[in-house]
Design a protein around this motif. Sequence first.
Motif, PDB file in Angstrom:
ATOM      1  N   THR A 265      81.967 -12.122  35.400  1.00  0.00           N
ATOM      2  CA  THR A 265      81.634 -12.031  36.824  1.00  0.00           C
ATOM      3  C   THR A 265      80.147 -11.705  36.930  1.00  0.00           C
ATOM      4  OG1 THR A 265      82.053  -9.650  36.988  1.00  0.00           O
ATOM      5  CG2 THR A 265      83.944 -11.121  37.325  1.00  0.00           C
ATOM      6  N   ASP A 266      79.621 -11.721  38.116  1.00  0.00           N
ATOM      7  CA  ASP A 266      78.205 -11.405  38.323  1.00  0.00           C
ATOM      8  C   ASP A 266      77.888  -9.954  37.965  1.00  0.00           C
ATOM      9  OD1 ASP A 266      77.658 -13.969  39.155  1.00  0.00           O
ATOM     10  OD2 ASP A 266      77.897 -13.497  41.283  1.00  0.00           O
ATOM     11  N   ASP A 267      78.882  -9.087  37.969  1.00  0.00           N
ATOM     12  CA  ASP A 267      78.669  -7.670  37.670  1.00  0.00           C
ATOM     13  C   ASP A 267      78.652  -7.356  36.179  1.00  0.00           C
ATOM     14  OD1 ASP A 267      78.543  -7.080  40.378  1.00  0.00           O
ATOM     15  OD2 ASP A 267      80.710  -6.731  40.503  1.00  0.00           O
ATOM     16  N   ASP A 268      79.122  -8.286  35.352  1.00  0.00           N
ATOM     17  CA  ASP A 268      79.172  -8.052  33.912  1.00  0.00           C
ATOM     18  C   ASP A 268      77.784  -8.183  33.301  1.00  0.00           C
ATOM     19  OD1 ASP A 268      81.981  -7.660  33.783  1.00  0.00           O
ATOM     20  OD2 ASP A 268      82.268  -9.833  33.886  1.00  0.00           O
ATOM     21  N   ARG A 269      77.493  -7.319  32.336  1.00  0.00           N
ATOM     22  CA  ARG A 269      76.172  -7.305  31.692  1.00  0.00           C
ATOM     23  C   ARG A 269      76.116  -8.307  30.557  1.00  0.00           C
ATOM     24  NH1 ARG A 269      74.137  -1.550  30.342  1.00  0.00           N
ATOM     25  NH2 ARG A 269      72.275  -2.797  30.045  1.00  0.00           N
ATOM     26  N   ARG A 270      75.008  -9.044  30.488  1.00  0.00           N
ATOM     27  CA  ARG A 270      74.810 -10.016  29.417  1.00  0.00           C
ATOM     28  C   ARG A 270      74.227  -9.330  28.186  1.00  0.00           C
ATOM     29  NH1 ARG A 270      74.525 -15.939  30.975  1.00  0.00           N
ATOM     30  NH2 ARG A 270      75.506 -15.911  33.008  1.00  0.00           N
ATOM     31  N   CYS A 271      74.556  -9.867  27.043  1.00  0.00           N
ATOM     32  CA  CYS A 271      74.047  -9.370  25.771  1.00  0.00           C
ATOM     33  C   CYS A 271      72.554  -9.694  25.685  1.00  0.00           C
ATOM     34  CB  CYS A 271      74.814 -10.032  24.630  1.00  0.00           C
ATOM     35  SG  CYS A 271      74.101  -9.774  23.002  1.00  0.00           S
ATOM     36  N   GLN A 272      71.735  -8.688  25.477  1.00  0.00           N
ATOM     37  CA  GLN A 272      70.287  -8.882  25.403  1.00  0.00           C
ATOM     38  C   GLN A 272      69.896  -9.745  24.206  1.00  0.00           C
ATOM     39  OE1 GLN A 272      68.052  -7.847  27.776  1.00  0.00           O
ATOM     40  NE2 GLN A 272      69.892  -7.336  28.914  1.00  0.00           N
ATOM     41  N   ALA A 273      70.572  -9.578  23.083  1.00  0.00           N
ATOM     42  CA  ALA A 273      70.257 -10.384  21.901  1.00  0.00           C
ATOM     43  C   ALA A 273      70.570 -11.855  22.145  1.00  0.00           C
ATOM     44  CB  ALA A 273      71.032  -9.867  20.695  1.00  0.00           C
ATOM     45  N   CYS A 274      71.677 -12.155  22.795  1.00  0.00           N
ATOM     46  CA  CYS A 274      72.015 -13.553  23.113  1.00  0.00           C
ATOM     47  C   CYS A 274      70.968 -14.158  24.046  1.00  0.00           C
ATOM     48  CB  CYS A 274      73.389 -13.655  23.764  1.00  0.00           C
ATOM     49  SG  CYS A 274      74.773 -13.451  22.614  1.00  0.00           S
ATOM     50  N   LEU A 275      70.551 -13.392  25.051  1.00  0.00           N
ATOM     51  CA  LEU A 275      69.528 -13.881  25.976  1.00  0.00           C
ATOM     52  C   LEU A 275      68.224 -14.162  25.249  1.00  0.00           C
ATOM     53  CD1 LEU A 275      70.183 -11.517  29.003  1.00  0.00           C
ATOM     54  CD2 LEU A 275      70.540 -13.991  28.951  1.00  0.00           C
ATOM     55  N   LEU A 276      67.829 -13.268  24.351  1.00  0.00           N
ATOM     56  CA  LEU A 276      66.583 -13.438  23.604  1.00  0.00           C
ATOM     57  C   LEU A 276      66.657 -14.654  22.680  1.00  0.00           C
ATOM     58  CD1 LEU A 276      63.784 -12.346  22.778  1.00  0.00           C
ATOM     59  CD2 LEU A 276      64.963 -11.033  21.014  1.00  0.00           C
ATOM     60  N   LEU A 277      67.737 -14.768  21.925  1.00  0.00           N
ATOM     61  CA  LEU A 277      67.881 -15.892  20.992  1.00  0.00           C
ATOM     62  C   LEU A 277      67.967 -17.225  21.730  1.00  0.00           C
ATOM     63  CD1 LEU A 277      70.345 -14.222  18.495  1.00  0.00           C
ATOM     64  CD2 LEU A 277      67.976 -14.847  18.039  1.00  0.00           C
ATOM     65  N   HIS A 278      68.684 -17.245  22.824  1.00  0.00           N
ATOM     66  CA  HIS A 278      68.802 -18.475  23.611  1.00  0.00           C
ATOM     67  C   HIS A 278      67.454 -18.833  24.240  1.00  0.00           C
ATOM     68  CE1 HIS A 278      70.429 -21.645  26.018  1.00  0.00           C
ATOM     69  NE2 HIS A 278      70.202 -21.016  27.146  1.00  0.00           N
ATOM     70  N   GLY A 279      66.714 -17.841  24.728  1.00  0.00           N
ATOM     71  CA  GLY A 279      65.398 -18.089  25.312  1.00  0.00           C
ATOM     72  C   GLY A 279      64.412 -18.619  24.282  1.00  0.00           C
ATOM     73  N   ASP A 280      64.447 -18.067  23.075  1.00  0.00           N
ATOM     74  CA  ASP A 280      63.581 -18.568  21.999  1.00  0.00           C
ATOM     75  C   ASP A 280      63.904 -20.014  21.670  1.00  0.00           C
ATOM     76  OD1 ASP A 280      62.195 -16.211  21.792  1.00  0.00           O
ATOM     77  OD2 ASP A 280      63.240 -15.517  19.985  1.00  0.00           O
ATOM     78  N   GLU A 281      65.201 -20.332  21.619  1.00  0.00           N
ATOM     79  CA  GLU A 281      65.615 -21.701  21.308  1.00  0.00           C
ATOM     80  C   GLU A 281      65.148 -22.666  22.397  1.00  0.00           C
ATOM     81  OE1 GLU A 281      67.841 -25.315  21.224  1.00  0.00           O
ATOM     82  OE2 GLU A 281      68.212 -23.793  22.724  1.00  0.00           O
TER      83      GLU A 281
ATOM     84  N   ASP B 115      83.004  -5.218  23.437  1.00  0.00           N
ATOM     85  CA  ASP B 115      81.852  -4.405  23.843  1.00  0.00           C
ATOM     86  C   ASP B 115      81.528  -4.526  25.330  1.00  0.00           C
ATOM     87  OD1 ASP B 115      80.782  -6.941  23.952  1.00  0.00           O
ATOM     88  OD2 ASP B 115      79.079  -6.528  22.673  1.00  0.00           O
ATOM     89  N   ARG B 116      82.365  -5.232  26.071  1.00  0.00           N
ATOM     90  CA  ARG B 116      82.209  -5.405  27.525  1.00  0.00           C
ATOM     91  C   ARG B 116      80.866  -6.037  27.877  1.00  0.00           C
ATOM     92  NH1 ARG B 116      86.436  -5.920  30.015  1.00  0.00           N
ATOM     93  NH2 ARG B 116      85.330  -5.448  31.915  1.00  0.00           N
ATOM     94  N   ARG B 117      80.399  -6.975  27.058  1.00  0.00           N
ATOM     95  CA  ARG B 117      79.162  -7.716  27.294  1.00  0.00           C
ATOM     96  C   ARG B 117      79.480  -9.211  27.351  1.00  0.00           C
ATOM     97  NH1 ARG B 117      76.819  -3.424  28.370  1.00  0.00           N
ATOM     98  NH2 ARG B 117      75.496  -2.292  26.939  1.00  0.00           N
TER      99      ARG B 117
END
Length: 72
Positions: A43-59, A12-14
């Motif tokens: 790389t810095d140009d690649d987009r991060r998965c929003q769900a991973c960011l949210l779940l990791h932030g909650d943890e 998914d290129r994320r």
Amino acid sequence: MVDLAWKLSHWDRRVHAFPTIGDIVSEAVCQHSALTPRLTEPTDDDRRCQACLLLHGDELADRYGDADRYAL
């Protein structure tokens, strides 16, 4: 879950957060799975998965406190 491997999935290129890297298949915290040999360093140009960011932030909030401070 603090020591996550952030890898680019070519499905998914994320960039996803992987708690462990498997021999054949790896599963991210958002339950996205990909063949391990196909995962690459982001790389810095690649987009991060929003769900991973949210779940990791909650943890992190649960682990280090003050989670209730930001609850809706």
